[in-house]
Design a protein around this motif. Structure first.
Motif, PDB file in Angstrom:
ATOM      1  N   ALA A  35       0.708  -1.274  -0.098  1.00  0.00           N
ATOM      2  CA  ALA A  35      -0.129  -0.084  -0.047  1.00  0.00           C
ATOM      3  C   ALA A  35       0.961   1.299  -0.021  1.00  0.00           C
ATOM      4  CB  ALA A  35      -1.007  -0.038   1.054  1.00  0.00           C
ATOM      5  N   VAL A  36       0.610   2.137  -1.085  1.00  0.00           N
ATOM      6  CA  VAL A  36       1.451   3.544  -1.125  1.00  0.00           C
ATOM      7  C   VAL A  36       0.484   4.332  -0.990  1.00  0.00           C
ATOM      8  CG1 VAL A  36       3.443   2.331  -2.324  1.00  0.00           C
ATOM      9  CG2 VAL A  36       1.464   3.354  -3.583  1.00  0.00           C
ATOM     10  N   LEU A  37       1.090   5.636  -0.498  1.00  0.00           N
ATOM     11  CA  LEU A  37       0.128   6.631  -0.669  1.00  0.00           C
ATOM     12  C   LEU A  37      -0.050   7.444  -2.109  1.00  0.00           C
ATOM     13  CD1 LEU A  37      -1.066   9.051   1.124  1.00  0.00           C
ATOM     14  CD2 LEU A  37       1.048  10.352   1.375  1.00  0.00           C
ATOM     15  N   THR A  38      -1.224   7.916  -2.082  1.00  0.00           N
ATOM     16  CA  THR A  38      -1.311   8.341  -3.593  1.00  0.00           C
ATOM     17  C   THR A  38      -2.604   9.500  -3.652  1.00  0.00           C
ATOM     18  OG1 THR A  38      -2.091   7.508  -5.983  1.00  0.00           O
ATOM     19  CG2 THR A  38      -3.510   6.631  -4.113  1.00  0.00           C
ATOM     20  N   ARG A  39      -2.965  10.049  -5.003  1.00  0.00           N
ATOM     21  CA  ARG A  39      -3.729  11.287  -4.790  1.00  0.00           C
ATOM     22  C   ARG A  39      -4.680  10.836  -5.854  1.00  0.00           C
ATOM     23  NH1 ARG A  39      -1.602  16.323  -4.846  1.00  0.00           N
ATOM     24  NH2 ARG A  39      -2.176  16.355  -2.769  1.00  0.00           N
ATOM     25  N   PHE A  40      -5.930  10.806  -5.343  1.00  0.00           N
ATOM     26  CA  PHE A  40      -6.997  10.330  -6.142  1.00  0.00           C
ATOM     27  C   PHE A  40      -7.456  11.657  -7.276  1.00  0.00           C
ATOM     28  CE2 PHE A  40      -7.778   8.019  -2.014  1.00  0.00           C
ATOM     29  CZ  PHE A  40      -7.575   6.907  -2.476  1.00  0.00           C
ATOM     30  N   ASP A  41      -8.202  11.157  -8.228  1.00  0.00           N
ATOM     31  CA  ASP A  41      -8.581  12.163  -9.125  1.00  0.00           C
ATOM     32  C   ASP A  41      -9.238  13.336  -8.800  1.00  0.00           C
ATOM     33  OD1 ASP A  41      -7.341  10.568 -11.094  1.00  0.00           O
ATOM     34  OD2 ASP A  41      -9.437   9.641 -11.868  1.00  0.00           O
ATOM     35  N   GLY A  42     -10.099  13.053  -7.419  1.00  0.00           N
ATOM     36  CA  GLY A  42     -10.871  14.318  -7.013  1.00  0.00           C
ATOM     37  C   GLY A  42     -10.143  15.102  -6.059  1.00  0.00           C
ATOM     38  N   GLY A  43      -8.610  14.560  -5.940  1.00  0.00           N
ATOM     39  CA  GLY A  43      -7.927  15.446  -5.278  1.00  0.00           C
ATOM     40  C   GLY A  43      -7.426  14.845  -3.785  1.00  0.00           C
ATOM     41  N   GLY A  44      -8.208  14.012  -3.254  1.00  0.00           N
ATOM     42  CA  GLY A  44      -8.090  13.500  -1.895  1.00  0.00           C
ATOM     43  C   GLY A  44      -6.706  12.525  -1.849  1.00  0.00           C
ATOM     44  N   LEU A  45      -6.338  12.174  -0.493  1.00  0.00           N
ATOM     45  CA  LEU A  45      -4.957  11.294  -0.637  1.00  0.00           C
ATOM     46  C   LEU A  45      -5.707  10.184   0.167  1.00  0.00           C
ATOM     47  CD1 LEU A  45      -2.635  13.836   1.270  1.00  0.00           C
ATOM     48  CD2 LEU A  45      -2.785  13.295  -1.114  1.00  0.00           C
ATOM     49  N   GLY A  46      -4.997   9.062  -0.083  1.00  0.00           N
ATOM     50  CA  GLY A  46      -5.366   7.664   0.236  1.00  0.00           C
ATOM     51  C   GLY A  46      -4.312   6.722  -0.048  1.00  0.00           C
ATOM     52  N   PHE A  47      -4.350   5.558   0.219  1.00  0.00           N
ATOM     53  CA  PHE A  47      -3.534   4.334   0.022  1.00  0.00           C
ATOM     54  C   PHE A  47      -4.247   3.586  -1.095  1.00  0.00           C
ATOM     55  CE2 PHE A  47      -2.449   5.891   3.857  1.00  0.00           C
ATOM     56  CZ  PHE A  47      -1.007   5.899   3.877  1.00  0.00           C
ATOM     57  N   ARG A  48      -3.208   3.056  -1.994  1.00  0.00           N
ATOM     58  CA  ARG A  48      -3.794   1.836  -2.894  1.00  0.00           C
ATOM     59  C   ARG A  48      -2.531   0.840  -3.236  1.00  0.00           C
ATOM     60  NH1 ARG A  48      -7.845   2.993  -1.940  1.00  0.00           N
ATOM     61  NH2 ARG A  48      -9.744   3.708  -3.428  1.00  0.00           N
ATOM     62  N   GLN A  49      -2.668  -0.310  -3.574  1.00  0.00           N
ATOM     63  CA  GLN A  49      -1.744  -1.177  -3.842  1.00  0.00           C
ATOM     64  C   GLN A  49      -0.789  -0.778  -4.903  1.00  0.00           C
ATOM     65  OE1 GLN A  49      -1.979  -2.740  -0.620  1.00  0.00           O
ATOM     66  NE2 GLN A  49      -1.353  -4.547  -1.749  1.00  0.00           N
ATOM     67  N   LEU A  50       0.508  -0.921  -4.742  1.00  0.00           N
ATOM     68  CA  LEU A  50       1.585  -1.199  -5.700  1.00  0.00           C
ATOM     69  C   LEU A  50       1.658  -2.553  -5.977  1.00  0.00           C
ATOM     70  CD1 LEU A  50       3.904   0.216  -7.425  1.00  0.00           C
ATOM     71  CD2 LEU A  50       5.304   0.043  -5.254  1.00  0.00           C
ATOM     72  N   LEU A  51       1.301  -2.994  -7.203  1.00  0.00           N
ATOM     73  CA  LEU A  51       1.286  -4.271  -7.743  1.00  0.00           C
ATOM     74  C   LEU A  51       2.415  -4.521  -8.849  1.00  0.00           C
ATOM     75  CD1 LEU A  51      -2.299  -4.529  -7.912  1.00  0.00           C
ATOM     76  CD2 LEU A  51      -1.071  -5.294  -6.124  1.00  0.00           C
ATOM     77  N   LYS A  52       2.838  -5.839  -8.883  1.00  0.00           N
ATOM     78  CA  LYS A  52       3.580  -6.224  -9.985  1.00  0.00           C
ATOM     79  C   LYS A  52       5.023  -5.554 -10.343  1.00  0.00           C
ATOM     80  CE  LYS A  52      -0.459  -7.277 -12.795  1.00  0.00           C
ATOM     81  NZ  LYS A  52      -1.583  -6.758 -13.652  1.00  0.00           N
TER      82      LYS A  52
END
Length: 157
Positions: A35-52
């Protein structure tokens, strides 16, 4: 931003990325996902999986030196995001470019403890310099295809 062969993109294996576990070097990210910190299209921050996560060796590198005292070692074509979410290859960044950050003050807000110089409200490129060849790692960030490096700026995957 996808590139199946990894040509021209990737972060140095020692580059630190922001994860749910805190800063982690790319070479420590498990291939199964992280899980890495990312910015969503709407501007918010959160975590999503860094895969492969994959590694590629003997890649031309550049060092992106930032005005916050940090630098990022990346493949010459690795995407960074200028302020406003405009992607640009690392080697095409220029001195003074303002980069997307995880945190910034709203326009017009000036805390009493900070300088009132508008350049203080972001992270800017000081210079981009050739850094030889080396190993990089890259993967796929689920949903957003971007992540924050510990130097404080948003990069592509």
């Amino acid at each position: 931003m996808s590139d199946a062969a990894g040509e021209g993109r990737g972060l140095a294996t020692s580059c630190m990325v922001e994860t749910a576990e805190g800063p982690v070097a790319m070479h420590e990210t498990p291939k199964k996902g992280f899980a890495v910190l990312t910015r969503f299209d709407g501007g918010g921050l959160g975590f999503r999986q860094l895969l492969k996560v994959e590694q590629r060796d003997d890649v031309p590198l550049v060092r992106v030196v930032l005005d916050n005292g940090h630098s990022v070692l990346a493949a010459h074509g690795h995407p960074f995001y200028r302020a406003g979410m405009t992607p640009v290859a690392a080697a095409a960044l220029t001195p003074g470019d303002a980069l997307e950050t995880a945190f910034h003050y709203p326009e017009g807000y000036h805390p009493a403890t900070e300088r009132r110089d508008p350049s203080a409200w972001g992270i800017h490129v000081v210079r981009v310099e050739p850094a030889g060849h080396g190993s990089v790692m890259f993967g796929t960030v689920r949903d957003t295809h971007r992540m924050f490096v510990t130097a404080g700026v948003l990069c592509g995957e």
